[in-house]
Write a protein that holds these residues in place. Structure first.
Motif, PDB file in Angstrom:
ATOM      1  N   GLU A  38      45.097  31.335  38.722  1.00  0.00           N
ATOM      2  CA  GLU A  38      44.735  32.829  38.049  1.00  0.00           C
ATOM      3  C   GLU A  38      45.081  32.776  36.658  1.00  0.00           C
TER       4      GLU A  38
ATOM      5  N   SER B 125      49.999  39.491  40.549  1.00  0.00           N
ATOM      6  CA  SER B 125      48.537  39.206  40.212  1.00  0.00           C
ATOM      7  C   SER B 125      47.743  40.154  41.208  1.00  0.00           C
ATOM      8  N   ASN B 126      46.461  40.048  40.694  1.00  0.00           N
ATOM      9  CA  ASN B 126      45.651  40.991  41.441  1.00  0.00           C
ATOM     10  C   ASN B 126      45.532  40.996  43.154  1.00  0.00           C
TER      11      ASN B 126
ATOM     12  N   GLU C  81      40.910  43.591  46.577  1.00  0.00           N
ATOM     13  CA  GLU C  81      41.263  42.865  45.282  1.00  0.00           C
ATOM     14  C   GLU C  81      40.338  43.536  43.951  1.00  0.00           C
ATOM     15  N   GLY C  82      38.942  43.601  44.396  1.00  0.00           N
ATOM     16  CA  GLY C  82      38.050  44.434  43.541  1.00  0.00           C
ATOM     17  C   GLY C  82      38.512  45.437  43.053  1.00  0.00           C
TER      18      GLY C  82
ATOM     19  N   LYS D 252      41.275  45.038  40.716  1.00  0.00           N
ATOM     20  CA  LYS D 252      40.626  44.735  39.564  1.00  0.00           C
ATOM     21  C   LYS D 252      40.239  45.795  38.688  1.00  0.00           C
ATOM     22  N   ASN D 253      39.366  46.676  39.193  1.00  0.00           N
ATOM     23  CA  ASN D 253      38.970  48.029  38.503  1.00  0.00           C
ATOM     24  C   ASN D 253      40.142  48.749  38.002  1.00  0.00           C
TER      25      ASN D 253
ATOM     26  N   THR E 173      41.735  47.339  34.875  1.00  0.00           N
ATOM     27  CA  THR E 173      40.708  47.430  33.750  1.00  0.00           C
ATOM     28  C   THR E 173      41.043  48.817  33.165  1.00  0.00           C
TER      29      THR E 173
ATOM     30  N   ARG F 280      47.876  42.141  30.168  1.00  0.00           N
ATOM     31  CA  ARG F 280      48.702  42.446  31.090  1.00  0.00           C
ATOM     32  C   ARG F 280      49.913  42.729  30.506  1.00  0.00           C
TER      33      ARG F 280
END
Length: 218
Positions: A116, A174-175, A186-187, A190-191, A194, A205
């Motif tokens: 990652e 981490s995510n 996890e998605g 991530k959003n 962002t 980060r």
């Protein structure tokens, strides 16, 4: 599928390089393009191979990793350097970051976290071991102010969930780790990351964590 991240391994221990290459070559996101045993060789190999990321040890003969990082950032600014070392003392940490490394990890880092970090480094994002990140933030907090300044409020405030993500992000999560802690996909994390970066006006980060501290958000 996105392009592979091309990685150059730099460490003076041949056995460690071989083990690391074996570990990374099975990952579909990573291509190990070469190895070097000291900083001088790393500069030559980087010029030949044009990797995306140089995974750089710090304590090496001929030319150490910090000096090699400094030269590499001048000679090949498109190449990102991620420090990977046994040592986590403040002198090494801050010297590597001042030299231009985008991240600092210890050799006991889990393999998933390392992958990652390599992907993040290829995007130009900063990646720090949680213990290292905490010391960086603490050191910056000790710096004298240049003058009276008031933190500016965010134009678009963070939601409660985004604040939760930000706190875990600032701790070096981490995510995947944030997703596990908050019971999210996890998605989805991530959003949220962002959105947090966009609202804070941060490019990565680490900058988000530092800006959040300056705004008293964490």
């Amino acid at each position: 599928m996105s392009a592979l991240v091309r990685v150059l391994l730099v460490d003076d221990q041949a056995l460690f390089r071989e083990a690391l290459a074996t570990l990374l070559e099975v990952r579909p996101e990573i291509e190990v393009v070469g190895e070097a045993g000291d900083g001088d060789a790393a500069l030559r190999r980087a010029a030949e191979l044009r990797p995306d990321v140089v995974l750089m040890d710090l304590h090496m003969p001929v030319l150490d990793g910090i000096a090699a990082t400094r030269r590499l950032r001048v000679e090949q600014p498109a190449v990102q350097v991620l420090a990977l070392t046994t040592f986590d003392d403040d002198e090494d940490v801050f010297a590597a970051l001042r030299a231009g490394a985008v991240g600092y990890l210890l050799k006991d880092v889990p393999s998933d976290r390392l992958v990652e970090a390599l992907l993040a480094a290829a995007r130009g994002e900063s990646v720090l071991q949680p213990s290292v990140a905490a010391r960086v933030i603490a050191r910056l907090a000790q710096l004298p102010d240049d003058g009276p300044r008031r933190p500016q409020p965010l134009v678009v405030p963070l939601s409660e969930r985004e604040l939760e993500v930000l706190r875990l992000l600032a701790d070096g999560g981490s995510n995947r780790e944030i997703a596990a802690a908050l019971f999210l996909a996890e998605g989805t994390v991530k959003n949220h990351v962002t959105n947090v970066l966009a609202k804070l006006g941060a490019r990565d980060r680490t900058q988000a964590a530092l800006r959040a501290r300056a705004l008293d958000l964490i």
